[in-house]
Design a protein around this motif. Structure first.
Motif, PDB file in Angstrom:
ATOM      1  N   TRP A 168       0.622  -1.308   0.120  1.00 31.31           N
ATOM      2  CA  TRP A 168       0.223   0.034  -0.146  1.00 31.31           C
ATOM      3  C   TRP A 168       1.107   1.214   0.228  1.00 31.31           C
ATOM      4  CZ3 TRP A 168      -4.138  -2.246  -0.707  1.00 31.31           C
ATOM      5  CH2 TRP A 168      -4.588  -3.442  -0.537  1.00 31.31           C
ATOM      6  N   THR A 169       1.302   1.678  -1.040  1.00 30.08           N
ATOM      7  CA  THR A 169       2.088   2.831  -1.210  1.00 30.08           C
ATOM      8  C   THR A 169       1.646   4.006  -0.932  1.00 30.08           C
ATOM      9  OG1 THR A 169       3.361   2.013  -3.147  1.00 30.08           O
ATOM     10  CG2 THR A 169       4.107   4.034  -2.782  1.00 30.08           C
ATOM     11  N   TRP A 170       0.801   4.535  -1.109  1.00 29.73           N
ATOM     12  CA  TRP A 170      -0.196   5.181  -0.722  1.00 29.73           C
ATOM     13  C   TRP A 170      -0.161   5.948   0.849  1.00 29.73           C
ATOM     14  CZ3 TRP A 170      -4.258   6.290   2.532  1.00 29.73           C
ATOM     15  CH2 TRP A 170      -5.217   4.736   2.748  1.00 29.73           C
ATOM     16  N   MET A 171      -0.161   4.602   1.262  1.00 34.37           N
ATOM     17  CA  MET A 171      -0.167   4.845   3.593  1.00 34.37           C
ATOM     18  C   MET A 171       1.159   5.515   3.392  1.00 34.37           C
ATOM     19  SD  MET A 171      -2.154   1.813   4.335  1.00 34.37           S
ATOM     20  CE  MET A 171      -1.867   2.461   6.525  1.00 34.37           C
ATOM     21  N   ASP A 172       1.994   5.533   2.785  1.00 35.81           N
ATOM     22  CA  ASP A 172       3.373   6.195   3.396  1.00 35.81           C
ATOM     23  C   ASP A 172       3.687   7.672   2.857  1.00 35.81           C
ATOM     24  OD1 ASP A 172       4.742   4.115   2.120  1.00 35.81           O
ATOM     25  OD2 ASP A 172       6.204   5.740   2.141  1.00 35.81           O
ATOM     26  N   GLU A 173       3.475   7.133   0.992  1.00 34.26           N
ATOM     27  CA  GLU A 173       3.571   8.134   0.134  1.00 34.26           C
ATOM     28  C   GLU A 173       2.782   9.977   0.324  1.00 34.26           C
ATOM     29  OE1 GLU A 173       6.737   9.296  -0.373  1.00 34.26           O
ATOM     30  OE2 GLU A 173       7.776   7.666  -0.530  1.00 34.26           O
ATOM     31  N   GLY A 174       1.439   9.389   0.214  1.00 36.88           N
ATOM     32  CA  GLY A 174      -0.259   9.436  -0.155  1.00 36.88           C
ATOM     33  C   GLY A 174       0.065  10.498   1.616  1.00 36.88           C
ATOM     34  N   LEU A 175      -0.278   9.488   2.656  1.00 36.52           N
ATOM     35  CA  LEU A 175       0.239  10.575   4.200  1.00 36.52           C
ATOM     36  C   LEU A 175       1.129  11.521   4.275  1.00 36.52           C
ATOM     37  CD1 LEU A 175      -2.698   8.459   4.130  1.00 36.52           C
ATOM     38  CD2 LEU A 175      -1.532   8.350   6.714  1.00 36.52           C
ATOM     39  N   ASN A 176       2.581  11.035   3.811  1.00 35.63           N
ATOM     40  CA  ASN A 176       3.318  12.075   3.722  1.00 35.63           C
ATOM     41  C   ASN A 176       3.005  13.358   3.026  1.00 35.63           C
ATOM     42  OD1 ASN A 176       6.215  13.203   4.787  1.00 35.63           O
ATOM     43  ND2 ASN A 176       7.085  11.888   3.032  1.00 35.63           N
ATOM     44  N   THR A 177       3.278  13.439   1.655  1.00 33.83           N
ATOM     45  CA  THR A 177       3.062  14.156   1.104  1.00 33.83           C
ATOM     46  C   THR A 177       1.888  15.490   1.330  1.00 33.83           C
ATOM     47  OG1 THR A 177       3.723  12.462  -1.209  1.00 33.83           O
ATOM     48  CG2 THR A 177       2.302  14.163  -1.700  1.00 33.83           C
ATOM     49  N   PHE A 178       0.532  14.511   1.186  1.00 30.23           N
ATOM     50  CA  PHE A 178      -0.581  15.300   2.708  1.00 30.23           C
ATOM     51  C   PHE A 178      -0.023  16.014   3.930  1.00 30.23           C
ATOM     52  CE2 PHE A 178      -3.378  15.691   6.082  1.00 30.23           C
ATOM     53  CZ  PHE A 178      -4.405  16.648   5.642  1.00 30.23           C
ATOM     54  N   LEU A 179       1.021  15.525   4.166  1.00 29.21           N
ATOM     55  CA  LEU A 179       1.333  16.508   5.580  1.00 29.21           C
ATOM     56  C   LEU A 179       2.471  17.532   4.708  1.00 29.21           C
ATOM     57  CD1 LEU A 179       1.381  13.587   8.396  1.00 29.21           C
ATOM     58  CD2 LEU A 179      -0.075  16.002   8.119  1.00 29.21           C
ATOM     59  N   GLN A 180       3.496  16.967   3.963  1.00 32.34           N
ATOM     60  CA  GLN A 180       4.630  17.730   3.333  1.00 32.34           C
ATOM     61  C   GLN A 180       3.138  19.263   3.083  1.00 32.34           C
ATOM     62  OE1 GLN A 180       6.556  16.115  -0.326  1.00 32.34           O
ATOM     63  NE2 GLN A 180       6.648  18.436  -1.545  1.00 32.34           N
ATOM     64  N   TYR A 181       1.816  19.345   2.064  1.00 33.33           N
ATOM     65  CA  TYR A 181       1.570  20.431   1.045  1.00 33.33           C
ATOM     66  C   TYR A 181       1.191  21.300   2.820  1.00 33.33           C
ATOM     67  CZ  TYR A 181      -2.605  22.442   0.163  1.00 33.33           C
ATOM     68  OH  TYR A 181      -3.397  23.862  -0.822  1.00 33.33           O
ATOM     69  N   LEU A 182       1.031  20.201   3.868  1.00 30.09           N
ATOM     70  CA  LEU A 182       0.126  21.300   4.962  1.00 30.09           C
ATOM     71  C   LEU A 182       1.553  22.075   5.552  1.00 30.09           C
ATOM     72  CD1 LEU A 182      -2.217  18.990   7.101  1.00 30.09           C
ATOM     73  CD2 LEU A 182      -2.625  20.811   4.843  1.00 30.09           C
ATOM     74  N   THR A 183       2.862  21.333   5.550  1.00 31.32           N
ATOM     75  CA  THR A 183       3.700  21.938   6.199  1.00 31.32           C
ATOM     76  C   THR A 183       4.338  23.617   5.000  1.00 31.32           C
ATOM     77  OG1 THR A 183       4.537  19.557   7.123  1.00 31.32           O
ATOM     78  CG2 THR A 183       6.463  21.189   7.080  1.00 31.32           C
ATOM     79  N   GLU A 184       4.133  22.668   4.251  1.00 30.03           N
ATOM     80  CA  GLU A 184       5.029  23.705   2.942  1.00 30.03           C
ATOM     81  C   GLU A 184       4.022  24.872   3.058  1.00 30.03           C
ATOM     82  OE1 GLU A 184       6.165  20.889  -0.847  1.00 30.03           O
ATOM     83  OE2 GLU A 184       4.462  21.378  -0.262  1.00 30.03           O
ATOM     84  N   LYS A 185       2.811  25.108   3.478  1.00 28.91           N
ATOM     85  CA  LYS A 185       1.921  25.616   3.110  1.00 28.91           C
ATOM     86  C   LYS A 185       1.888  26.849   4.366  1.00 28.91           C
ATOM     87  CE  LYS A 185      -2.499  24.713   3.689  1.00 28.91           C
ATOM     88  NZ  LYS A 185      -4.194  24.806   3.598  1.00 28.91           N
ATOM     89  N   THR A 186       2.959  26.669   5.252  1.00 24.55           N
ATOM     90  CA  THR A 186       2.971  27.347   6.741  1.00 24.55           C
ATOM     91  C   THR A 186       5.014  27.862   6.983  1.00 24.55           C
ATOM     92  OG1 THR A 186       3.860  25.507   8.076  1.00 24.55           O
ATOM     93  CG2 THR A 186       1.424  25.983   8.049  1.00 24.55           C
ATOM     94  N   PHE A 187       5.593  26.970   6.137  1.00 22.01           N
ATOM     95  CA  PHE A 187       7.035  27.186   5.152  1.00 22.01           C
ATOM     96  C   PHE A 187       7.325  28.444   5.368  1.00 22.01           C
ATOM     97  CE2 PHE A 187      10.281  27.538   3.283  1.00 22.01           C
ATOM     98  CZ  PHE A 187      11.956  27.379   3.937  1.00 22.01           C
ATOM     99  N   GLN A 188       6.283  29.403   3.884  1.00 26.17           N
ATOM    100  CA  GLN A 188       6.223  29.967   3.186  1.00 26.17           C
ATOM    101  C   GLN A 188       4.764  31.165   2.541  1.00 26.17           C
ATOM    102  OE1 GLN A 188       9.531  31.494   0.188  1.00 26.17           O
ATOM    103  NE2 GLN A 188       8.242  31.205  -1.030  1.00 26.17           N
ATOM    104  N   LYS A 189       4.365  32.129   2.954  1.00 28.52           N
ATOM    105  CA  LYS A 189       2.974  32.670   2.101  1.00 28.52           C
ATOM    106  C   LYS A 189       3.233  32.350   0.520  1.00 28.52           C
ATOM    107  CE  LYS A 189      -0.439  36.244   1.850  1.00 28.52           C
ATOM    108  NZ  LYS A 189      -0.525  37.446   2.714  1.00 28.52           N
ATOM    109  N   ASN A 190       2.024  31.837   0.528  1.00 34.86           N
ATOM    110  CA  ASN A 190       2.011  31.673  -1.166  1.00 34.86           C
ATOM    111  C   ASN A 190       3.462  30.160  -2.279  1.00 34.86           C
ATOM    112  OD1 ASN A 190      -0.466  33.431  -1.444  1.00 34.86           O
ATOM    113  ND2 ASN A 190       1.406  34.846  -1.731  1.00 34.86           N
ATOM    114  N   TYR A 191       3.722  29.490  -1.099  1.00 37.67           N
ATOM    115  CA  TYR A 191       4.264  28.108  -1.761  1.00 37.67           C
ATOM    116  C   TYR A 191       3.951  27.381  -2.346  1.00 37.67           C
ATOM    117  CZ  TYR A 191       7.554  24.612  -1.139  1.00 37.67           C
ATOM    118  OH  TYR A 191       9.456  23.970  -1.401  1.00 37.67           O
ATOM    119  N   PRO A 192       4.404  27.555  -3.747  1.00 33.49           N
ATOM    120  CA  PRO A 192       4.546  27.104  -4.733  1.00 33.49           C
ATOM    121  C   PRO A 192       3.780  25.369  -5.025  1.00 33.49           C
ATOM    122  CG  PRO A 192       6.598  27.448  -4.948  1.00 33.49           C
ATOM    123  CD  PRO A 192       6.021  28.288  -3.765  1.00 33.49           C
ATOM    124  N   SER A 193       2.883  25.072  -3.727  1.00 32.80           N
ATOM    125  CA  SER A 193       3.622  23.698  -4.321  1.00 32.80           C
ATOM    126  C   SER A 193       3.094  23.197  -5.121  1.00 32.80           C
ATOM    127  CB  SER A 193       2.247  22.535  -2.734  1.00 32.80           C
ATOM    128  OG  SER A 193       2.544  23.545  -1.793  1.00 32.80           O
TER     129      SER A 193
END
Length: 384
Positions: free
Chosen positions: A89-114
């Protein structure tokens, strides 16, 4: 480049991921500068991101480096600690991790180009040739578009679930429950699905089925709009049905009629509170103060929405009035429960509606926006 952003990205990742899951349990997190690509291991990862020989670098290199650092450091949480089976189940780590990556990018910098996470970015993939797509739940060795299927689509699904279905607070509580319940254990997809429902007390079977077990896409449109006036005068062409043994409702008393308007000139109802039948009802059941506080709708619209796409999603509607103010209405996915093809909603407004939009902010990954607006807008080609 590396000296300026790497340590900052690592620290921000640990802080962000921990806020959504659990406190980082390891004594260190190391990010090693590599010439190319990125790869994760417990407590250490290597990530690309180097300027050219003259010390110059593009935004693509800069944000690519930051994103890969966030992603690879994030793998300490999924699947190193919440230890799912990546081969199955690749999505269980890559998908969940990419989701949290997106949330982290949003707070790293305003208008981060995710690159992954926002609903609009998954539309080209989900609207593609269905023969070349597989459900997220497909074994990783049988996936033809690995990045979209295992990374982007599950990340987008969870973002939509958080933003547009459950709400941030409830989703975050349920997701943190999953992370803490299954850290240092080996969860399966069913464990994730059950925990999200168990912790939130929300039935999400319809969501998992559509997003994870099918390749269906979202396409919700406006099929028809009817405009009405309200009157207590019986229209000449309407005959009130008399009660019978099977139909026992007495329809012979005081009534109010919704009359379909044949033109926009005949649309407005002058003052709904002054309609005799309604006025008497209000006076008999409300105080003068309560009546004065009630809205006085002048316009009535019956809107039929259809769902050409197979994916069940919430219905998000924006009413744009003549003064350009906007009124937002959100209906849960259960509006499709009785009829999977179409649903009808009635809107009573004080101001005349100029336009109606479905999913005006691109929240649901709707693949066809041409049917999302009323009145229908003509799309001009470059040859017009």
């Amino acid at each position: 480049l590396w000296e300026q952003y790497s340590t900052r990205a690592v620290a921000h990742t640990l802080k962000s991921y921990s806020s959504y899951t659990f406190d980082y349990p390891y004594p260190k997190a190391v990010s090693v500068n590599a010439e190319d690509q990125g790869m994760e291991y417990p407590m250490i990862c290597w990530n690309y991101g180097r300027p050219d020989k003259d010390g110059n670098y593009s935004d693509q290199i800069k944000y690519g480096m930051i994103s890969v650092i966030i992603h690879e450091v994030g793998h300490n949480y999924f699947p190193m600690i919440v230890n799912s089976d990546e081969r199955q189940w690749t999505w269980m780590d890559e998908g969940l991790n990419t989701f949290l990556q997106y949330l982290t990018e949003k707070t790293f910098q305003k208008n981060y180009p995710s690159r992954r996470g926002p609903a609009r970015l998954i539309i080209p993939y989900m609207s593609g040739d269905q023969k070349s797509l597989e459900p997220i739940m497909t074994n990783s060795e049988s996936i033809s578009q690995f990045g979209n299927n295992a990374y982007a689509k599950p990340a987008t699904a969870l973002n939509i679930l958080r933003e547009s279905v459950m709400g941030k607070e409830l989703f975050d509580y349920a997701f943190k429950t999953y992370a803490n319940r299954w850290k240092f254990k080996h969860p399966t997809p069913e464990d994730f699905f059950r925990t999200m429902e168990d912790a939130s007390a929300v039935d999400l079977d319809w969501f998992w089925r559509g997003w994870f077990y099918t390749t269906d896409y979202c396409d919700i449109g406006i099929k028809d709009v009817k405009q009405f006036t309200v009157s207590d005068q019986l229209p000449e062409d309407l005959e009130v049905e008399k009660p019978s043994r099977r139909k026992r409702f007495d329809l012979t008393g005081p009534m109010v009629f919704a009359i379909e308007a044949n033109s926009s000139e005949g649309l407005k109802t002058s003052n709904v509170k002054e309609i005799g039948t309604l006025k008497k009802y209000l006076e008999d059941n409300f105080t003068a103060k309560e009546i004065s506080a009630l809205k006085n709708p002048n316009y009535f619209y019956q809107v039929t929405f259809n769902k050409p796409g197979g994916l069940v999603m919430p219905l998000i509607v924006d009413l744009v009035f003549e003064d350009d103010t906007i009124e937002n209405h959100r209906f849960p996915a259960q509006v499709w429960q009785m009829n999977d093809n179409e649903t009808t909603k009635t809107f009573a407004t004080e101001k005349k509606i100029k336009k109606i939009y479905v999913d005006g902010n691109f929240e649901t990954a709707d693949v066809d926006f041409s049917n999302n607006v009323w009145p229908k807008e003509e799309t001009r080609s470059k040859f017009d």
